[in-house]
Design a protein around this motif. Structure first.
Motif, PDB file in Angstrom:
ATOM      1  N   LEU B  58      15.386  33.778   1.553  1.00  0.00           N
ATOM      2  CA  LEU B  58      14.161  33.369   0.862  1.00  0.00           C
ATOM      3  C   LEU B  58      13.079  32.922   1.821  1.00  0.00           C
ATOM      4  O   LEU B  58      11.923  32.786   1.442  1.00  0.00           O
ATOM      5  N   VAL B  59      13.452  32.680   3.056  1.00  0.00           N
ATOM      6  CA  VAL B  59      12.463  32.206   4.019  1.00  0.00           C
ATOM      7  C   VAL B  59      11.716  33.400   4.625  1.00  0.00           C
ATOM      8  O   VAL B  59      10.502  33.500   4.533  1.00  0.00           O
ATOM      9  N   GLN B  61      11.297  36.844   3.810  1.00  0.00           N
ATOM     10  CA  GLN B  61      11.667  37.536   2.584  1.00  0.00           C
ATOM     11  C   GLN B  61      12.043  38.996   2.759  1.00  0.00           C
ATOM     12  O   GLN B  61      12.621  39.588   1.859  1.00  0.00           O
ATOM     13  N   VAL B  98      21.963  33.006  -7.790  1.00  0.00           N
ATOM     14  CA  VAL B  98      20.901  33.321  -8.754  1.00  0.00           C
ATOM     15  C   VAL B  98      20.544  32.077  -9.565  1.00  0.00           C
ATOM     16  O   VAL B  98      19.382  31.833  -9.870  1.00  0.00           O
ATOM     17  N   ALA B  99      21.560  31.261  -9.891  1.00  0.00           N
ATOM     18  CA  ALA B  99      21.302  30.049 -10.662  1.00  0.00           C
ATOM     19  C   ALA B  99      20.412  29.082  -9.891  1.00  0.00           C
ATOM     20  O   ALA B  99      19.691  28.285 -10.486  1.00  0.00           O
ATOM     21  N   ARG B 100      20.448  29.145  -8.567  1.00  0.00           N
ATOM     22  CA  ARG B 100      19.669  28.206  -7.765  1.00  0.00           C
ATOM     23  C   ARG B 100      18.337  28.792  -7.291  1.00  0.00           C
ATOM     24  O   ARG B 100      17.316  28.111  -7.301  1.00  0.00           O
ATOM     25  N   TYR B 101      18.364  30.045  -6.876  1.00  0.00           N
ATOM     26  CA  TYR B 101      17.159  30.626  -6.279  1.00  0.00           C
ATOM     27  C   TYR B 101      16.498  31.683  -7.157  1.00  0.00           C
ATOM     28  O   TYR B 101      15.451  32.199  -6.802  1.00  0.00           O
ATOM     29  N   GLY B 102      17.128  32.025  -8.262  1.00  0.00           N
ATOM     30  CA  GLY B 102      16.544  33.043  -9.127  1.00  0.00           C
ATOM     31  C   GLY B 102      16.939  34.437  -8.682  1.00  0.00           C
ATOM     32  O   GLY B 102      17.559  34.622  -7.632  1.00  0.00           O
ATOM     33  N   PHE B 104      15.373  36.568  -7.410  1.00  0.00           N
ATOM     34  CA  PHE B 104      14.699  37.002  -6.198  1.00  0.00           C
ATOM     35  C   PHE B 104      15.680  37.202  -5.047  1.00  0.00           C
ATOM     36  O   PHE B 104      15.417  37.971  -4.127  1.00  0.00           O
TER      37      PHE B 104
END
Lengths: 178, 176
Positions: B58-59, B61, B98-102, B104
């Motif tokens: 996520l950093v 991307q 997914v539960a934490r970051y979606g 994405f």
């Protein structure tokens, strides 16, 4: 096809595309919507920054509207937003801190030097609680309602504009709600 | 002249080679920081690597968790390793992230109503394109049939003679 439609259709298609791309200019690809919005704040239990033998959990900020600010001394943007957090505290907003992957002495010195807007800071040394909260880049700020439900996530430094138009109105609204 | 043709052939060949090379992904999965993990135990190295290339850091991307050297990528690799060590399935691990970051974090979006346009949109466009093509072709065909008035058609036939519009039965008169 009537002549006017033949000429109008490409124009309309162009305008629609232009509008779409124009909107895209304002979208920050780094801002990823959090799946935690409108969900209960993830449970955690961490030592306090100042008192390693004392523990803080998400139960501590139930019953009132709070902000949870994720920060670290190695984070440049955190320095940038710090005075705005102090300002928020002065305006009577309850702010808890999650000191993320930091060193205790550095964090304490930071608070002495720049002021301490936090009620209390949780010390997340290895960033595991950060993962549970979906933290991917400090600073991040969560707005949590009285029932411990996350209502908003602000990614990046809190600006004066964000305080006036985003944080304060939401805190007021959540305080008035049951 | 011959030299020129040879040169242009040569350039073409080089271009084709270049495009082919570019389309081949020559950078192998670098898997930064993998050496820190111990794969002699329960965790299968191939399974671990296969999973982390599917997940986005996520950093940075545009890098997968396997490629990224970001602090968060290190942490998430450690987290995934530990979950595998605890015997969690790939699906459980992906759901955890997914539960934490979606969604994405997934390079391959899940098929659900929200992503239908993404998955099926291109086929929809293809169908629309085919329809437009069919309509256009049919219209042209009609135009060709009715493009001339009767007089014009007659005049055209006269000008072109039998060649363009052979009389029925004429075919059979040809010598075998």
């Amino acid at each position: 096809m009537p002549a006017f439609a033949r000429y109008l259709a490409p124009l309309l298609a162009f305008l629609a595309l232009a509008a779409l791309l124009y909107k895209g200019l304002d979208i920050d690809p780094r801002t990823i919507p959090s799946p935690l919005i409108d969900k209960p704040a993830p449970a955690f239990k961490l030592p306090e920054l100042k008192h390693p033998d004392k523990f803080i959990s998400n139960a501590d900020f139930q019953g009132k509207v709070t902000l949870l600010n994720v920060w670290a001394t190695w984070c440049v943007a955190c320095r940038q937003e710090h005075q705005n957090l102090v300002l928020l505290r002065q305006k009577g907003v309850d702010i808890y801190g999650l000191n993320y992957k930091d060193k205790r002495p550095a964090a304490e010195q930071w608070l002495q030097q720049f002021g301490n807007p936090y009620i209390v800071n949780a010390f997340d040394a290895d960033g595991r609680v950060g993962i549970d909260w979906g933290v991917y880049g400090t600073p991040e700020t969560f707005v949590i309602d009285k029932h411990g439900i996350i209502r908003h996530k602000h990614i990046g430094p809190i600006t004066l504009n964000a305080i006036e138009n985003e944080i304060l109105p939401l805190v007021k609204k959540l305080r008035e709600a049951n | 002249m011959r030299h020129e043709r040879f040169a242009s052939r040569y350039i073409q060949l080089i271009l084709v080679l270049l495009v082919t090379l570019m389309s081949v992904n020559i950078t192998p999965v670098r898997a930064a920081g993998l050496e820190a993990f111990d794969f002699t135990g329960k965790v299968d190295e191939d399974r671990f690597k296969a999973l982390i290339v599917q997940l986005r850091c996520l950093v940075c991307q545009n890098q997968s968790l396997a490629d990224s050297d970001a602090e968060l990528a290190h942490d998430l690799r450690r987290e995934i390793y530990e979950m595998m060590d605890q015997g969690k399935t790939d699906k459980q691990i992906v759901d955890f992230l997914v539960a934490r970051y979606g969604e994405f974090v997934l390079y391959k979006p899940r098929v659900e109503p929200r992503t239908w346009i993404l998955w099926y949109g291109p086929f929809g466009l293809l169908v629309i394109g085919l329809l437009v093509l069919m309509i256009t072709v049919r219209k042209r065909k009609n135009q060709r049939e009715t493009g001339f008035s009767e007089q014009e058609q007659q005049r055209l036939n006269e000008l072109l003679g039998d060649e363009a519009n052979p009389e029925p039965g004429q075919e059979g008169d040809k010598p075998a």
